[in-house]
Design a protein around this motif. Structure first.
Motif, PDB file in Angstrom:
ATOM      1  N   ALA A  29       0.850  -1.199   0.000  1.00  0.00           N
ATOM      2  CA  ALA A  29       0.000   0.000   0.000  1.00  0.00           C
ATOM      3  C   ALA A  29       0.883   1.245   0.000  1.00  0.00           C
ATOM      4  CB  ALA A  29      -0.895   0.002   1.225  1.00  0.00           C
ATOM      5  N   SER A  30       0.472   2.239  -0.749  1.00  0.00           N
ATOM      6  CA  SER A  30       1.272   3.467  -0.812  1.00  0.00           C
ATOM      7  C   SER A  30       1.144   4.246   0.494  1.00  0.00           C
ATOM      8  CB  SER A  30       0.814   4.337  -1.987  1.00  0.00           C
ATOM      9  OG  SER A  30      -0.466   4.876  -1.728  1.00  0.00           O
ATOM     10  N   LEU A  31       2.149   5.048   0.756  1.00  0.00           N
ATOM     11  CA  LEU A  31       2.125   5.884   1.955  1.00  0.00           C
ATOM     12  C   LEU A  31       0.944   6.837   1.917  1.00  0.00           C
ATOM     13  CD1 LEU A  31       3.429   6.849   4.585  1.00  0.00           C
ATOM     14  CD2 LEU A  31       4.892   8.367   3.232  1.00  0.00           C
ATOM     15  N   ILE A  32       0.614   7.324   0.721  1.00  0.00           N
ATOM     16  CA  ILE A  32      -0.504   8.258   0.576  1.00  0.00           C
ATOM     17  C   ILE A  32      -1.820   7.577   0.937  1.00  0.00           C
ATOM     18  CG2 ILE A  32      -1.864   9.597  -1.086  1.00  0.00           C
ATOM     19  CD1 ILE A  32       0.734  10.166  -2.603  1.00  0.00           C
ATOM     20  N   ASP A  33      -2.028   6.349   0.435  1.00  0.00           N
ATOM     21  CA  ASP A  33      -3.265   5.618   0.725  1.00  0.00           C
ATOM     22  C   ASP A  33      -3.368   5.267   2.213  1.00  0.00           C
ATOM     23  OD1 ASP A  33      -4.072   5.744  -1.893  1.00  0.00           O
ATOM     24  OD2 ASP A  33      -3.252   3.777  -2.438  1.00  0.00           O
ATOM     25  N   ALA A  34      -2.239   4.855   2.804  1.00  0.00           N
ATOM     26  CA  ALA A  34      -2.226   4.484   4.216  1.00  0.00           C
ATOM     27  C   ALA A  34      -2.529   5.696   5.090  1.00  0.00           C
ATOM     28  CB  ALA A  34      -0.880   3.873   4.591  1.00  0.00           C
ATOM     29  N   HIS A  35      -1.950   6.825   4.729  1.00  0.00           N
ATOM     30  CA  HIS A  35      -2.183   8.051   5.495  1.00  0.00           C
ATOM     31  C   HIS A  35      -3.634   8.514   5.342  1.00  0.00           C
ATOM     32  CE1 HIS A  35      -1.891  12.373   6.538  1.00  0.00           C
ATOM     33  NE2 HIS A  35      -0.960  11.951   7.384  1.00  0.00           N
ATOM     34  N   LYS A  36      -4.184   8.377   4.149  1.00  0.00           N
ATOM     35  CA  LYS A  36      -5.577   8.745   3.908  1.00  0.00           C
ATOM     36  C   LYS A  36      -6.515   7.868   4.745  1.00  0.00           C
ATOM     37  CE  LYS A  36      -9.017   9.176   0.217  1.00  0.00           C
ATOM     38  NZ  LYS A  36      -9.304   8.972  -1.239  1.00  0.00           N
ATOM     39  N   LEU A  37      -6.212   6.565   4.803  1.00  0.00           N
ATOM     40  CA  LEU A  37      -7.003   5.637   5.606  1.00  0.00           C
ATOM     41  C   LEU A  37      -6.969   6.030   7.086  1.00  0.00           C
ATOM     42  CD1 LEU A  37      -8.570   2.975   6.050  1.00  0.00           C
ATOM     43  CD2 LEU A  37      -6.339   1.817   6.153  1.00  0.00           C
ATOM     44  N   SER A  38      -5.778   6.383   7.568  1.00  0.00           N
ATOM     45  CA  SER A  38      -5.608   6.790   8.956  1.00  0.00           C
ATOM     46  C   SER A  38      -6.443   8.034   9.266  1.00  0.00           C
ATOM     47  CB  SER A  38      -4.124   7.059   9.236  1.00  0.00           C
ATOM     48  OG  SER A  38      -3.937   7.518  10.550  1.00  0.00           O
ATOM     49  N   ASP A  39      -6.435   9.007   8.348  1.00  0.00           N
ATOM     50  CA  ASP A  39      -7.221  10.230   8.540  1.00  0.00           C
ATOM     51  C   ASP A  39      -8.716   9.931   8.562  1.00  0.00           C
ATOM     52  OD1 ASP A  39      -5.008  11.824   8.710  1.00  0.00           O
ATOM     53  OD2 ASP A  39      -5.061  12.494   6.613  1.00  0.00           O
ATOM     54  N   GLU A  40      -9.159   9.012   7.689  1.00  0.00           N
ATOM     55  CA  GLU A  40     -10.584   8.665   7.629  1.00  0.00           C
ATOM     56  C   GLU A  40     -11.046   8.039   8.946  1.00  0.00           C
ATOM     57  OE1 GLU A  40     -11.148   6.119   4.301  1.00  0.00           O
ATOM     58  OE2 GLU A  40     -10.931   7.719   2.807  1.00  0.00           O
ATOM     59  N   ILE A  41     -10.237   7.118   9.456  1.00  0.00           N
ATOM     60  CA  ILE A  41     -10.595   6.457  10.716  1.00  0.00           C
ATOM     61  C   ILE A  41     -10.625   7.466  11.857  1.00  0.00           C
ATOM     62  CG2 ILE A  41      -9.854   4.741  12.422  1.00  0.00           C
ATOM     63  CD1 ILE A  41      -8.587   3.196  10.076  1.00  0.00           C
ATOM     64  N   GLU A  42      -9.639   8.356  11.886  1.00  0.00           N
ATOM     65  CA  GLU A  42      -9.585   9.381  12.941  1.00  0.00           C
ATOM     66  C   GLU A  42     -10.815  10.284  12.888  1.00  0.00           C
ATOM     67  OE1 GLU A  42      -6.664  13.044  14.395  1.00  0.00           O
ATOM     68  OE2 GLU A  42      -5.895  11.488  13.056  1.00  0.00           O
ATOM     69  N   ASP A  43     -11.206  10.709  11.693  1.00  0.00           N
ATOM     70  CA  ASP A  43     -12.384  11.571  11.537  1.00  0.00           C
ATOM     71  C   ASP A  43     -13.651  10.848  11.980  1.00  0.00           C
ATOM     72  OD1 ASP A  43     -10.855  13.648  10.584  1.00  0.00           O
ATOM     73  OD2 ASP A  43     -11.212  13.172   8.459  1.00  0.00           O
ATOM     74  N   GLU A  44     -13.777   9.573  11.619  1.00  0.00           N
ATOM     75  CA  GLU A  44     -14.963   8.801  11.981  1.00  0.00           C
ATOM     76  C   GLU A  44     -15.079   8.629  13.498  1.00  0.00           C
ATOM     77  OE1 GLU A  44     -14.988   5.147   9.803  1.00  0.00           O
ATOM     78  OE2 GLU A  44     -14.850   6.154   7.859  1.00  0.00           O
ATOM     79  N   LEU A  45     -13.950   8.379  14.142  1.00  0.00           N
ATOM     80  CA  LEU A  45     -13.947   8.217  15.595  1.00  0.00           C
ATOM     81  C   LEU A  45     -14.324   9.524  16.290  1.00  0.00           C
ATOM     82  CD1 LEU A  45     -10.736   6.026  16.097  1.00  0.00           C
ATOM     83  CD2 LEU A  45     -13.104   5.325  16.496  1.00  0.00           C
ATOM     84  N   LYS A  46     -13.818  10.631  15.788  1.00  0.00           N
ATOM     85  CA  LYS A  46     -14.119  11.923  16.401  1.00  0.00           C
ATOM     86  C   LYS A  46     -15.573  12.331  16.172  1.00  0.00           C
ATOM     87  CE  LYS A  46      -9.465  13.883  16.516  1.00  0.00           C
ATOM     88  NZ  LYS A  46      -8.563  14.979  16.094  1.00  0.00           N
ATOM     89  N   ASN A  47     -16.167  11.844  15.073  1.00  0.00           N
ATOM     90  CA  ASN A  47     -17.578  12.141  14.817  1.00  0.00           C
ATOM     91  C   ASN A  47     -18.501  11.325  15.713  1.00  0.00           C
ATOM     92  OD1 ASN A  47     -17.176  14.064  12.783  1.00  0.00           O
ATOM     93  ND2 ASN A  47     -17.082  12.510  11.162  1.00  0.00           N
ATOM     94  N   VAL A  48     -18.055  10.131  16.072  1.00  0.00           N
ATOM     95  CA  VAL A  48     -18.879   9.241  16.892  1.00  0.00           C
ATOM     96  C   VAL A  48     -18.945   9.715  18.330  1.00  0.00           C
ATOM     97  CG1 VAL A  48     -18.958   6.934  17.938  1.00  0.00           C
ATOM     98  CG2 VAL A  48     -18.632   7.182  15.483  1.00  0.00           C
ATOM     99  N   PHE A  49     -17.825  10.217  18.868  1.00  0.00           N
ATOM    100  CA  PHE A  49     -17.757  10.589  20.278  1.00  0.00           C
ATOM    101  C   PHE A  49     -17.858  12.101  20.452  1.00  0.00           C
ATOM    102  CE2 PHE A  49     -15.199   6.626  20.036  1.00  0.00           C
ATOM    103  CZ  PHE A  49     -16.064   5.830  20.774  1.00  0.00           C
ATOM    104  N   PRO A  50     -18.682  12.562  21.407  1.00  0.00           N
ATOM    105  CA  PRO A  50     -18.841  14.006  21.639  1.00  0.00           C
ATOM    106  C   PRO A  50     -17.594  14.602  22.275  1.00  0.00           C
ATOM    107  CG  PRO A  50     -19.993  12.755  23.322  1.00  0.00           C
ATOM    108  CD  PRO A  50     -19.506  11.748  22.320  1.00  0.00           C
ATOM    109  N   GLY A  51     -17.397  15.888  22.079  1.00  0.00           N
ATOM    110  CA  GLY A  51     -16.238  16.548  22.686  1.00  0.00           C
ATOM    111  C   GLY A  51     -14.963  16.219  21.942  1.00  0.00           C
ATOM    112  N   ASP A  52     -13.863  16.638  22.518  1.00  0.00           N
ATOM    113  CA  ASP A  52     -12.558  16.387  21.906  1.00  0.00           C
ATOM    114  C   ASP A  52     -12.137  14.943  22.115  1.00  0.00           C
ATOM    115  OD1 ASP A  52     -12.322  19.036  21.113  1.00  0.00           O
ATOM    116  OD2 ASP A  52     -11.479  19.635  23.041  1.00  0.00           O
ATOM    117  N   SER A  53     -11.418  14.403  21.137  1.00  0.00           N
ATOM    118  CA  SER A  53     -10.879  13.052  21.254  1.00  0.00           C
ATOM    119  C   SER A  53      -9.458  13.048  20.703  1.00  0.00           C
ATOM    120  CB  SER A  53     -11.731  12.052  20.470  1.00  0.00           C
ATOM    121  OG  SER A  53     -13.028  11.954  21.005  1.00  0.00           O
ATOM    122  N   TYR A  54      -8.585  12.303  21.397  1.00  0.00           N
ATOM    123  CA  TYR A  54      -7.230  12.107  20.905  1.00  0.00           C
ATOM    124  C   TYR A  54      -7.159  10.714  20.296  1.00  0.00           C
ATOM    125  CZ  TYR A  54      -5.374  16.249  23.281  1.00  0.00           C
ATOM    126  OH  TYR A  54      -5.113  17.541  23.677  1.00  0.00           O
TER     127      TYR A  54
END
Length: 287
Positions: free
Chosen positions: A250-275
């Motif tokens: 997998a390319s670094l670009i695709d892997a990084h994009k996947l990581s960003d998508e998961i992070e955004d989804e997790l932050k949308n699911v939980f209220p408030g700030d999330s690390y």
């Protein structure tokens, strides 16, 4: 309503109720009413602690606190729970002291009126605080709300005790009512201590939250597997750390994009700030 304005409302309401309860308790000579004034005094101190802890916890991360100041809310919740225990101890002391010293209770109707008004005010304010606490996921505000809600129950208990005293004319009922009030307060304190300690000692997130995280991870076909899922809570902030595997080509670009998508989804699911910390690892394809 914001967390800080809710905490300030609690301070104002507690101050007013303390004044009314102290005046009524002195005029009546009732230990149960005075015990309620003591309880409200502890509530006032707890509200002040909650106000300042919320103010501090809202500060952004800095060099000394790279993960923010959320733990101040957890400490506040723990301290508030201990204050409830202190209130219970003081009430029991006053009740037992009155049992041995004796003394008549006067102006019972005044006490009933004050306790009913106090119950109504505390119920309204506690509901406002609970609504804000759930919206903002604030343990400090929840602890403050539980203080006031306990006041509602104990005030109603005092009303029942005063009514029994008015009918039976048995003075010891006043002290017994105060002790029952203290037992109810202890129960609330134990529940709050357990909840605040869980976050202070970095217990994992509740199973419902873990399930939400797992659902998101399983929804991405690019992830071949994941491990080392670690979670904890700091104030209203959820901290999530996980290692995910993607195919090694997998390319670094695709892997990084996947990581960003998961992070955004997790932050949308939980209220408030999330690390969210995602560690990407290559999955070797067996040929």
């Amino acid at each position: 309503m914001t967390k800080q304005s809710s905490a300030l409302l609690s301070i104002v309401s507690n101050t007013v109720l303390i004044i009314f309860k102290v005046i009524a308790g002195i005029l009546m000579g009732s230990v149960s009413v005075i015990s309620e004034a003591i309880h409200s005094s502890i509530d006032l101190l707890a509200s002040i602690i909650a106000f300042f802890s919320i103010k501090i916890s809202s500060k952004a991360e800095d060099k000394g606190h790279p993960f923010g100041h959320g733990k101040y809310e957890n400490v506040s919740g723990f301290v508030e729970a201990l204050l409830i225990l202190l209130a219970a101890a003081l009430i029991v002391y006053q009740a037992i002291k009155r049992m041995f010293e004796g003394g008549a209770v006067e102006n019972i109707s005044l006490g009933i009126f004050v306790m009913l008004i106090a119950s109504a005010i505390n119920f309204v304010v506690s509901m406002i605080l609970l609504k804000t606490a759930r919206k903002t996921d604030s343990i400090a505000l929840e602890a403050d709300a539980m203080h006031l809600l306990t006041d509602v129950y104990t005030s109603i208990g005092v009303v029942i005790g005063l009514l029994l005293l008015k009918v039976t004319k048995i003075p010891i009922i006043d002290s017994i009512t105060a002790i029952v009030v203290a037992i109810l307060i202890v129960k609330t304190s134990i529940d709050l201590i357990k909840k605040s300690l869980n976050d202070l000692v970095d217990c994992k997130l509740p199973d419902d939250d873990i399930s939400k995280i797992v659902i998101i991870l399983n929804s991405h076909n690019e992830i071949t597997k994941y491990h080392n899922l670690r979670t904890r809570k700091s104030g209203s902030t959820r901290e999530i750390d996980v290692h995910i595997h993607v195919v090694e080509n997998a390319s670094l670009i695709d892997a990084h994009k996947l990581s960003d998508e998961i992070e955004d989804e997790l932050k949308n699911v939980f209220p408030g700030d999330s690390y969210v910390m995602i560690h990407l690892e290559p999955e070797t394809v067996v040929k």
